[in-house]
Design an enzyme around this catalytic site. Structure first.
Site, PDB file in Angstrom:
ATOM      1  CE  LYS A   1      -3.984  -2.120   2.313  1.00  0.00           C
ATOM      2  NZ  LYS A   1      -5.013  -1.940   3.377  1.00  0.00           N
TER       3      LYS A   1
ATOM      4  CE1 TYR B   1      -9.390  -3.103   0.044  1.00  0.00           C
ATOM      5  CE2 TYR B   1      -8.470  -1.242  -1.153  1.00  0.00           C
ATOM      6  CZ  TYR B   1      -8.309  -2.350  -0.336  1.00  0.00           C
ATOM      7  OH  TYR B   1      -7.052  -2.700   0.104  1.00  0.00           O
TER       8      TYR B   1
ATOM      9  CG  ASN C   1      -3.678  -2.443   6.760  1.00  0.00           C
ATOM     10  OD1 ASN C   1      -3.547  -1.939   5.651  1.00  0.00           O
ATOM     11  ND2 ASN C   1      -4.631  -3.305   7.040  1.00  0.00           N
TER      12      ASN C   1
ATOM     13  CG  HIS D   1      -5.620  -6.124  -0.039  1.00  0.00           C
ATOM     14  ND1 HIS D   1      -6.773  -6.227   0.705  1.00  0.00           N
ATOM     15  CD2 HIS D   1      -5.804  -6.903  -1.143  1.00  0.00           C
ATOM     16  CE1 HIS D   1      -7.618  -7.025   0.055  1.00  0.00           C
ATOM     17  NE2 HIS D   1      -7.055  -7.450  -1.062  1.00  0.00           N
TER      18      HIS D   1
ATOM     19  CD  GLU E   1      -8.780  -9.093  -3.614  1.00  0.00           C
ATOM     20  OE1 GLU E   1      -7.631  -9.501  -3.339  1.00  0.00           O
ATOM     21  OE2 GLU E   1      -9.587  -8.704  -2.742  1.00  0.00           O
TER      22      GLU E   1
HETATM   23  P1  CMP Z   1      -7.393  -4.514   3.584  1.00  0.00           P
HETATM   24  O1  CMP Z   1      -6.885  -5.886   3.808  1.00  0.00           O
HETATM   25  O2  CMP Z   1      -6.799  -3.733   2.476  1.00  0.00           O
HETATM   26  O3  CMP Z   1      -8.984  -4.568   3.378  1.00  0.00           O
HETATM   27  C1  CMP Z   1      -9.811  -3.453   3.627  1.00  0.00           C
HETATM   28  C2  CMP Z   1      -9.104  -2.385   4.422  1.00  0.00           C
HETATM   29  O4  CMP Z   1      -9.942  -1.481   5.106  1.00  0.00           O
HETATM   30  C3  CMP Z   1      -8.277  -3.026   5.509  1.00  0.00           C
HETATM   31  O5  CMP Z   1      -7.174  -3.680   4.938  1.00  0.00           O
HETATM   32  C4  CMP Z   1      -7.964  -1.836   6.407  1.00  0.00           C
HETATM   33  O6  CMP Z   1      -6.792  -1.135   6.015  1.00  0.00           O
HETATM   34  C5  CMP Z   1      -9.159  -0.907   6.164  1.00  0.00           C
HETATM   35  N1  CMP Z   1      -9.986  -0.765   7.366  1.00  0.00           N
HETATM   36  C6  CMP Z   1     -10.206   0.378   8.055  1.00  0.00           C
HETATM   37  N2  CMP Z   1     -11.026   0.177   9.101  1.00  0.00           N
HETATM   38  C7  CMP Z   1     -11.352  -1.146   9.092  1.00  0.00           C
HETATM   39  C8  CMP Z   1     -12.165  -1.975   9.920  1.00  0.00           C
HETATM   40  N3  CMP Z   1     -12.819  -1.500  10.979  1.00  0.00           N
HETATM   41  N4  CMP Z   1     -12.254  -3.291   9.612  1.00  0.00           N
HETATM   42  C9  CMP Z   1     -11.603  -3.802   8.534  1.00  0.00           C
HETATM   43  N5  CMP Z   1     -10.825  -3.063   7.702  1.00  0.00           N
HETATM   44  C10 CMP Z   1     -10.684  -1.749   7.985  1.00  0.00           C
END
Ligand code: CMP
Length: 139
Positions: A11, A51, A114, A117, A128
């Site tokens: 990311k 998303y 984070n 993904h 995806e």
């Molecule tokens: P990712 O695995 O990219 O999938 C969706 C993303 O939404 C997740 O990582 C997080 O970075 C973001 N996100 C933010 N808030 C939440 C939440 N409460 N629960 C899950 N994903 C979240």
């Protein structure tokens, strides 16, 4: 053996911190074969489409803004049970809850930022991977 492919995104936060090489090294040293890879800058529309399963969630707007805030590295990773293996290597979605030695623990800053993904199921992986890559780009 259950060889699978999974979609990984490094990311914008991890790219800005110049740790994409470290993360790629973690994939390879954990036995993943990188069968496709490119660096791209998503448009807002592309992030929203990618998303879309989260479109009703309160974090959707911020997530899409973040995902198009800078370049990302997208990869197709291949390994025995790659989907779960990658999720184990990434760690919990929230870096503060992820285990030591996982990518999100090492390089993530928050649940929004984070670092990586990874696909969460075989159906997601299929969708995806085809979102970013044609069959010709996977080798
Ligand atoms: P990712 O695995 O990219 O999938 C969706 C993303 O939404 C997740 O990582 C997080 O970075 C973001 N996100 C933010 N808030 C939440 C939440 N409460 N629960 C899950 N994903 C979240």
């Amino acid at each position: 053996m259950n060889i699978q492919r999974t979609l990984s995104i490094i990311k914008p936060d991890a790219i800005k911190k110049s740790v994409s090489g470290n993360i790629i090294n973690m994939f390879e040293s954990n036995g993943f074969k990188i069968v496709a890879m490119k660096k791209i800058h998503l448009s807002k529309l592309q992030a929203q489409e990618f998303y879309k399963e989260h479109s009703a969630r309160p974090f959707y707007g911020d997530l899409c803004d973040f995902m198009c805030s800078g370049p990302v590295v997208v990869q197709v990773l291949e390994k025995d049970n790659a989907i779960k293996a990658n999720r184990d290597l990434m760690g919990a979605t929230n870096p503060s809850e992820s285990d030591e030695g996982t990518i999100r623990k090492m390089y993530g800053d928050s649940i929004d930022n984070n670092a990586v993904h990874g696909s969460d199921s075989e159906d997601s992986a299929k969708r995806e991977i085809s979102f970013f890559f044609s069959e010709l780009e996977i080798c």
